[in-house]
Scaffold this motif. Structure first.
Motif, PDB file in Angstrom:
ATOM      1  N   GLY A 140      48.670 -37.837   4.314  1.00  0.00           N
ATOM      2  CA  GLY A 140      47.760 -36.868   5.067  1.00  0.00           C
ATOM      3  C   GLY A 140      48.649 -35.619   4.672  1.00  0.00           C
ATOM      4  N   VAL A 141      48.103 -34.706   4.749  1.00  0.00           N
ATOM      5  CA  VAL A 141      48.326 -33.196   4.441  1.00  0.00           C
ATOM      6  C   VAL A 141      47.807 -32.354   5.334  1.00  0.00           C
ATOM      7  CG1 VAL A 141      49.328 -33.515   2.217  1.00  0.00           C
ATOM      8  CG2 VAL A 141      46.877 -32.770   2.504  1.00  0.00           C
ATOM      9  N   LEU A 142      48.557 -31.201   5.677  1.00  0.00           N
ATOM     10  CA  LEU A 142      47.780 -30.125   6.498  1.00  0.00           C
ATOM     11  C   LEU A 142      47.066 -28.913   5.612  1.00  0.00           C
ATOM     12  CD1 LEU A 142      47.687 -29.063   9.528  1.00  0.00           C
ATOM     13  CD2 LEU A 142      49.682 -27.613   8.981  1.00  0.00           C
ATOM     14  N   TYR A 143      45.846 -28.762   5.834  1.00  0.00           N
ATOM     15  CA  TYR A 143      45.337 -27.731   5.253  1.00  0.00           C
ATOM     16  C   TYR A 143      45.138 -26.570   6.306  1.00  0.00           C
ATOM     17  CZ  TYR A 143      43.536 -30.817   1.786  1.00  0.00           C
ATOM     18  OH  TYR A 143      43.190 -31.760   0.719  1.00  0.00           O
ATOM     19  N   TYR A 144      45.332 -25.215   5.681  1.00  0.00           N
ATOM     20  CA  TYR A 144      45.327 -24.009   6.788  1.00  0.00           C
ATOM     21  C   TYR A 144      44.629 -23.075   5.928  1.00  0.00           C
ATOM     22  CZ  TYR A 144      49.391 -22.826   3.920  1.00  0.00           C
ATOM     23  OH  TYR A 144      50.178 -22.147   2.988  1.00  0.00           O
ATOM     24  N   ARG A 145      44.036 -22.023   6.557  1.00  0.00           N
ATOM     25  CA  ARG A 145      43.648 -20.868   6.368  1.00  0.00           C
ATOM     26  C   ARG A 145      44.577 -19.732   6.128  1.00  0.00           C
ATOM     27  NH1 ARG A 145      37.980 -19.792   7.440  1.00  0.00           N
ATOM     28  NH2 ARG A 145      38.537 -17.951   6.829  1.00  0.00           N
ATOM     29  N   LYS A 146      45.069 -19.649   4.730  1.00  0.00           N
ATOM     30  CA  LYS A 146      46.153 -18.563   4.467  1.00  0.00           C
ATOM     31  C   LYS A 146      45.632 -17.133   5.018  1.00  0.00           C
ATOM     32  CE  LYS A 146      45.757 -19.136  -0.177  1.00  0.00           C
ATOM     33  NZ  LYS A 146      46.135 -19.030  -1.475  1.00  0.00           N
ATOM     34  N   ALA A 248      34.948 -38.506  10.888  1.00  0.00           N
ATOM     35  CA  ALA A 248      35.856 -39.197   9.638  1.00  0.00           C
ATOM     36  C   ALA A 248      36.161 -38.048   8.767  1.00  0.00           C
ATOM     37  CB  ALA A 248      34.929 -40.179   9.133  1.00  0.00           C
ATOM     38  N   GLU A 249      36.532 -38.373   7.659  1.00  0.00           N
ATOM     39  CA  GLU A 249      37.344 -37.303   6.446  1.00  0.00           C
ATOM     40  C   GLU A 249      36.094 -36.250   6.213  1.00  0.00           C
ATOM     41  OE1 GLU A 249      39.941 -40.878   5.935  1.00  0.00           O
ATOM     42  OE2 GLU A 249      37.589 -40.662   6.190  1.00  0.00           O
ATOM     43  N   GLU A 250      34.764 -36.836   6.051  1.00  0.00           N
ATOM     44  CA  GLU A 250      33.691 -35.600   5.605  1.00  0.00           C
ATOM     45  C   GLU A 250      33.383 -34.912   6.612  1.00  0.00           C
ATOM     46  OE1 GLU A 250      32.269 -35.560   1.698  1.00  0.00           O
ATOM     47  OE2 GLU A 250      34.419 -35.282   2.622  1.00  0.00           O
ATOM     48  N   GLU A 251      33.396 -35.323   7.607  1.00  0.00           N
ATOM     49  CA  GLU A 251      32.992 -34.549   8.889  1.00  0.00           C
ATOM     50  C   GLU A 251      33.944 -33.471   9.169  1.00  0.00           C
ATOM     51  OE1 GLU A 251      30.566 -38.308   9.257  1.00  0.00           O
ATOM     52  OE2 GLU A 251      32.859 -37.713   9.083  1.00  0.00           O
ATOM     53  N   ALA A 252      35.324 -33.880   9.052  1.00  0.00           N
ATOM     54  CA  ALA A 252      36.099 -32.873   9.365  1.00  0.00           C
ATOM     55  C   ALA A 252      36.392 -31.704   8.234  1.00  0.00           C
ATOM     56  CB  ALA A 252      37.700 -33.485   9.358  1.00  0.00           C
ATOM     57  N   ARG A 253      36.128 -32.347   7.146  1.00  0.00           N
ATOM     58  CA  ARG A 253      36.050 -31.368   5.803  1.00  0.00           C
ATOM     59  C   ARG A 253      34.870 -30.369   6.075  1.00  0.00           C
ATOM     60  NH1 ARG A 253      33.722 -30.823   1.040  1.00  0.00           N
ATOM     61  NH2 ARG A 253      32.495 -32.950   1.007  1.00  0.00           N
ATOM     62  N   GLY A 254      33.741 -30.956   6.391  1.00  0.00           N
ATOM     63  CA  GLY A 254      32.675 -29.992   6.561  1.00  0.00           C
ATOM     64  C   GLY A 254      32.718 -29.018   7.489  1.00  0.00           C
ATOM     65  N   VAL A 255      33.397 -29.343   8.616  1.00  0.00           N
ATOM     66  CA  VAL A 255      33.597 -28.063   9.398  1.00  0.00           C
ATOM     67  C   VAL A 255      34.725 -26.898   8.865  1.00  0.00           C
ATOM     68  CG1 VAL A 255      34.929 -27.497  11.810  1.00  0.00           C
ATOM     69  CG2 VAL A 255      33.257 -29.382  11.672  1.00  0.00           C
ATOM     70  N   PHE A 256      35.854 -27.353   8.286  1.00  0.00           N
ATOM     71  CA  PHE A 256      36.950 -26.462   7.672  1.00  0.00           C
ATOM     72  C   PHE A 256      36.419 -25.635   6.616  1.00  0.00           C
ATOM     73  CE2 PHE A 256      40.448 -25.886   4.707  1.00  0.00           C
ATOM     74  CZ  PHE A 256      41.373 -25.152   5.730  1.00  0.00           C
ATOM     75  N   SER A 261      37.105 -23.541  10.955  1.00  0.00           N
ATOM     76  CA  SER A 261      38.507 -24.319  11.595  1.00  0.00           C
ATOM     77  C   SER A 261      39.594 -23.711  10.923  1.00  0.00           C
ATOM     78  CB  SER A 261      38.617 -25.745  11.458  1.00  0.00           C
ATOM     79  OG  SER A 261      39.844 -26.185  12.170  1.00  0.00           O
ATOM     80  N   VAL A 262      40.784 -23.448  11.702  1.00  0.00           N
ATOM     81  CA  VAL A 262      41.930 -22.890  11.240  1.00  0.00           C
ATOM     82  C   VAL A 262      42.820 -23.792  10.440  1.00  0.00           C
ATOM     83  CG1 VAL A 262      44.143 -21.701  11.774  1.00  0.00           C
ATOM     84  CG2 VAL A 262      41.964 -21.098  13.182  1.00  0.00           C
ATOM     85  N   ALA A 277      33.203 -24.057  -6.399  1.00  0.00           N
ATOM     86  CA  ALA A 277      32.790 -22.523  -6.697  1.00  0.00           C
ATOM     87  C   ALA A 277      31.730 -22.140  -5.577  1.00  0.00           C
ATOM     88  CB  ALA A 277      31.731 -22.669  -8.006  1.00  0.00           C
ATOM     89  N   ASP A 278      31.284 -23.284  -4.761  1.00  0.00           N
ATOM     90  CA  ASP A 278      30.116 -22.892  -3.853  1.00  0.00           C
ATOM     91  C   ASP A 278      30.767 -22.926  -2.382  1.00  0.00           C
ATOM     92  OD1 ASP A 278      30.484 -25.404  -3.777  1.00  0.00           O
ATOM     93  OD2 ASP A 278      28.381 -25.979  -3.510  1.00  0.00           O
ATOM     94  N   SER A 279      32.479 -23.121  -2.446  1.00  0.00           N
ATOM     95  CA  SER A 279      33.067 -23.149  -1.238  1.00  0.00           C
ATOM     96  C   SER A 279      33.152 -21.920  -0.426  1.00  0.00           C
ATOM     97  CB  SER A 279      34.347 -23.989  -1.186  1.00  0.00           C
ATOM     98  OG  SER A 279      34.980 -23.758  -0.087  1.00  0.00           O
ATOM     99  N   PRO A 280      32.874 -21.904   0.909  1.00  0.00           N
ATOM    100  CA  PRO A 280      33.005 -20.660   1.553  1.00  0.00           C
ATOM    101  C   PRO A 280      34.393 -20.079   1.752  1.00  0.00           C
ATOM    102  CG  PRO A 280      31.209 -21.960   2.866  1.00  0.00           C
ATOM    103  CD  PRO A 280      31.891 -22.835   1.486  1.00  0.00           C
ATOM    104  N   VAL A 281      35.316 -21.199   1.635  1.00  0.00           N
ATOM    105  CA  VAL A 281      36.886 -20.845   1.839  1.00  0.00           C
ATOM    106  C   VAL A 281      37.540 -20.866   0.323  1.00  0.00           C
ATOM    107  CG1 VAL A 281      36.812 -21.402   4.132  1.00  0.00           C
ATOM    108  CG2 VAL A 281      37.121 -23.411   2.290  1.00  0.00           C
TER     109      VAL A 281
END
Length: 424
Positions: A140-146, A248-256, A261-262, A277-281
């Protein structure tokens, strides 16, 4: 209809893609693959390459994404002695549960196994038999919005307390600025194996033990473990949406990944998708070790990862083993690491410049991946699934507010003692 097809159809996950090599005498085998993120596509590509190289035919079977549902399906297929699946993709916690149904891969790739992380090979050894080859490891790792941390003058949180405060600050600021969908933190809160991983990370990071210790002692009922679960429970409805209880994993990824999500707790696979390429973040995401809990706690990442096993009911075990050898090889693990951010189980790949260029955090978090916290699957053996189920249900009860942390953990200890009475 074969047993496997009946079971898969019942589960609503029947999906087989056949790779035809075009040889008249081609043998036919099958492999089960997950479909989280790019998993299924990468599995298909690897199988395609092997089929073309060997002139054989392979069916790629898509199985449930939920590890809990997948294990139940596997147990039904294997208990029936079905030959419908030759190669099984199994979780790192399953060798002790399913090992009796798999062949000893030492007979086919003992030398190759020496290239992989010793701890994982040991984990995959059941009754002196190598019942699974490491395919990729996980932690597990922490993703964050730089960009958002910079905007609000905040640094990457080192403790859960800091994460909570930073998440709250940025969530409120972004909502005032017009994004009423913004949340502070998302994770895997559904009542399933993924919650066991998240909750284990919280508990270990607060120095609350490992639920069940290596000597078999049940250790979960302590103040630090309760504090860890209470901390996470307080996120729901404040910095995390109520809906996280079903993520689950994909629902969390979808929001982030949609930019809402921060922070996010997830596995490394999400990196490649967040930067697609098509990722908003795209270009706005950083990855760090998960926060610590208490001053005497530590950053704790649950050990995950998947392996490949050959069914002892296979009609073509040598061919199936050859496919496993190919898919777990250096070159194939390198391809998957570069294209999909799947962590290799071969140490030399963490020095590979192309791999590190695609995944800079692989080098920074190498210790996180090699010293991840294992779930108590080895000590509890065939009872692990019951132990984990009791754990995630208790944690979910606290997260949902139906019980407080003290009630949930006290009840959990009682239930685990009941499970232990019949031995583990």
């Amino acid at each position: 209809m074969t047993l496997m097809k009946k079971l898969l159809a019942t589960a609503g996950v029947l999906g087989a893609a056949f790779v035809m090599a075009g040889h008249a005498n081609a043998a036919k085998i099958s492999i089960s693959c997950g479909a989280v993120g790019q998993e299924l596509a990468l599995c298909q590509e690897g199988v395609d390459a092997w089929a073309k190289q060997t002139g054989n035919e392979v069916a790629v079977i898509s199985t449930p994404n939920s590890t809990t549902e997948r294990l139940a399906l596997y147990q039904q297929i294997l208990a029936a002695g079905s030959s419908d699946i030759d190669v099984f993709q199994i979780d790192v916690i399953w060798p002790g549960i399913l090992g009796n149904h798999f062949i000893d891969l030492n007979e086919y790739m003992a030398d190759e196994a020496k290239q992989h992380f010793e701890a994982i090979v040991t984990n995959n050894t059941f009754e002196d038999r190598l019942v699974a080859m490491p395919w990729y490891t996980d932690a597990g790792v922490l993703y964050y919005r730089k960009d958002l941390l910079e905007k609000y003058g905040e640094s990457v949180p080192e403790t859960w307390e800091q994460l909570t405060a930073t998440a709250q600050k940025i969530q409120e600021g972004e909502r005032k600025a017009g994004n009423d969908k913004m949340w502070g933190h998302v994770f895997q809160g559904r009542a399933y194996e993924g919650l066991t991983c998240n909750a284990l990370e919280w508990v270990v990071s607060f120095n609350g033990g490992s639920v069940v210790e290596p000597n078999g002692d049940i250790s979960i009922n302590n103040d630090q473990a309760k504090k860890a679960i209470e901390t996470a429970s307080n996120w729901v409805g404040t910095i995390s949406p109520e809906g996280v209880l079903g993520y689950a994993e994909e629902e969390a990824r979808g929001v982030f990944q949609s930019g809402n999500s921060v922070f996010m707790r997830n596995w490394p696979y999400a990196w490649a998708l967040a930067n697609s390429a098509d990722s908003p973040v795209k270009g706005k995401v950083g990855v760090a070790a998960l926060p610590t809990g208490s001053t005497d706690g530590r950053s704790a990442a649950a050990l995950g990862g998947w392996q490949l096993s050959v069914s002892k009911y296979s009609e073509n075990p040598e061919l199936a083993a050859d496919l496993v050898k190919f898919l777990t090889s250096y070159e194939e693990q390198k391809r998957r690491a570069i294209k999909g951010s799947y962590n290799p189980t071969i140490a030399d790949l963490y020095k590979d410049e192309e791999v590190l260029s695609a995944n800079p955090f692989f080098g920074d978090l190498y210790e996180t991946f090699t010293s991840a916290a294992p779930r108590p699957s080895t000590v509890t053996g065939s009872k692990y699934n019951q132990v984990s189920s009791e754990f995630w249900q208790a944690v979910h009860a606290s997260l949902s507010g139906s019980q407080n942390a003290d009630q949930a953990i006290t009840g959990l200890e009682r239930n685990l003692k009941r499970v232990k009475r019949s031995g583990w």
